[in-house]
Design a protein around this motif. Sequence first.
Motif, short mmCIF file in Angstrom:
data_model
loop_
_atom_site.label_atom_id
_atom_site.label_comp_id
_atom_site.label_asym_id
_atom_site.label_seq_id
_atom_site.Cartn_x
_atom_site.Cartn_y
_atom_site.Cartn_z
N ASN A 110 0.79 -1.22 0.00
CA ASN A 110 0.00 0.00 0.00
C ASN A 110 0.83 1.27 0.00
OD1 ASN A 110 -2.73 -1.28 0.34
ND2 ASN A 110 -1.63 -2.16 2.07
N MET A 115 0.70 2.28 -5.19
CA MET A 115 -0.53 2.97 -5.56
C MET A 115 -0.35 3.68 -6.91
SD MET A 115 -2.13 1.80 -3.04
CE MET A 115 -3.78 2.36 -3.36
N LEU A 118 -0.53 1.04 -9.68
CA LEU A 118 -1.94 0.64 -9.92
C LEU A 118 -2.63 1.68 -10.81
CD1 LEU A 118 -3.08 -0.56 -6.36
CD2 LEU A 118 -2.64 -2.00 -8.35
N GLY A 119 -2.35 2.94 -10.57
CA GLY A 119 -2.98 3.99 -11.37
C GLY A 119 -2.36 4.13 -12.76
N GLN A 124 -6.00 1.76 -12.92
CA GLN A 124 -7.06 1.62 -11.93
C GLN A 124 -7.46 3.00 -11.41
OE1 GLN A 124 -8.40 -1.54 -11.19
NE2 GLN A 124 -7.09 -2.03 -12.94
N LYS A 126 -9.66 5.74 -8.72
CA LYS A 126 -9.61 6.03 -7.28
C LYS A 126 -10.35 4.95 -6.48
CE LYS A 126 -10.30 10.06 -4.23
NZ LYS A 126 -11.40 9.79 -3.29
N LYS A 129 -8.41 1.71 -6.34
CA LYS A 129 -7.20 1.86 -5.52
C LYS A 129 -7.57 1.88 -4.03
CE LYS A 129 -5.24 5.37 -7.79
NZ LYS A 129 -4.18 6.38 -8.01
N TRP A 132 -8.43 -1.65 -2.94
CA TRP A 132 -7.18 -2.40 -2.76
C TRP A 132 -6.58 -2.09 -1.39
CZ3 TRP A 132 -3.46 -5.35 -5.68
CH2 TRP A 132 -2.13 -5.26 -5.25
#
Lengths: 216, 216
Positions: A110, A115, A118-119, A124, A126, A129, A132
């Motif tokens: 995390n 993060m 992931l974006g 991905q 908001k 995320k 997650w």
Amino acid sequence: MLKLYGYWRSSAAFRVRIACHYKGLPFEYIAVNLTKEGGEQHLPGYTILNPNRLVPTLVDGDMILNQSLAIIEYLDEAYPDKPLLPACPLDRAKVRALALNLVCDCQPLNNLRVMKYLGNELKQGKAQKEAWFRHWHRLALAGLEAQLEGTARRFCFGDQPTLADVCLVPQCYQAERVGLSLEEFPRIQRIVSRCRELEAFNLAAPERQPDAIVSN
Amino acid sequence: MLKLYGYWRSSAAFRVRIACHYKGLPFEYIAVNLTKEGGEQHLPGYTILNPNRLVPTLVDGDMILNQSLAIIEYLDEAYPDKPLLPACPLDRAKVRALALNLVCDCQPLNNLRVMKYLGNELKQGKAQKEAWFRHWHRLALAGLEAQLEGTARRFCFGDQPTLADVCLVPQCYQAERVGLSLEEFPRIQRIVSRCRELEAFNLAAPERQPDAIVSN
């Protein structure tokens, strides 16, 4: 004097700040701005200290050390007053396991770089995320809550703060940021409340750091 | 006798197997099938031992312990022959930091439950999952390669295997599974080759375990 390179919101840096304040070790805090365009953790002046490009890094005289747990165990051995690990090997193992539940199985999933991946790479949004972030926090805190039944009294292990509490409070700070209520985990909630009454935990809090960006 | 709950391909279980073999500690290996429908780590008989539903778990008499690093540090303290951590606090801190680079910043991002979440919840395909796996391995190994310049001789820290080597070999096993060549990391490649010449590392290898599924 100890030098600590950190970032106000980094859980790993938060852990080391708690340990230093708890043990009464003065330190110079040097902010590394992880969110600035480009990221100060990638500047050559920092990567020579920490090739992993993460915070924290501790400098103690000639020694340069990364990894929050290695740093805290070092401080506990080099400055033994107000120990953060019990004296008995079996108890020490239990405390380490409690801490590693968070330090290995929650926080690395995390942090900021994950993060971002992931974006940026996995596209991905908001909501995904945050889901997650909550998912891994909930799993880790639920596992810890169950283990605390066997170890906790006033704190995670017995009646004094240990490495486990030093790791728990920063993790709960992150959990609360995405709206996960500690009410799901009553033992954890009680322990975190007690920790937050202690000066060391307060002085180390993200919003108290000179690099904090606190919105009103 | 020690009881070790593990899974042949788990890096964390692999680390503990290496430590036991290296220190000459006999242990009973109990396989927990993480890939079976439902996952044996979620069965009540196992979650009572390990509420985090992960492997490994060590049972030593009355003591039940999770987290591979807590287990290995415990074994090293309880059974001090053939130490895996140096005697000097400063050296010990360095070895711990090397190990934690992998144990925190690499492995937790790439274990089975995370790869499943990427596929099931985030709908990522095989190519994206492999790119993820390679990305975090490459970052961690590159950081470690740089740090080894200051610490390595025959092994990660000096001339004897330590906790850092115990963590490095399983991580490289994972890296090679997704086609990441160790040639990018010459110090790591040399050290892993040396470790693989040692019986302890060989006996602990995934394909040597009774629960291994080896395709021809």
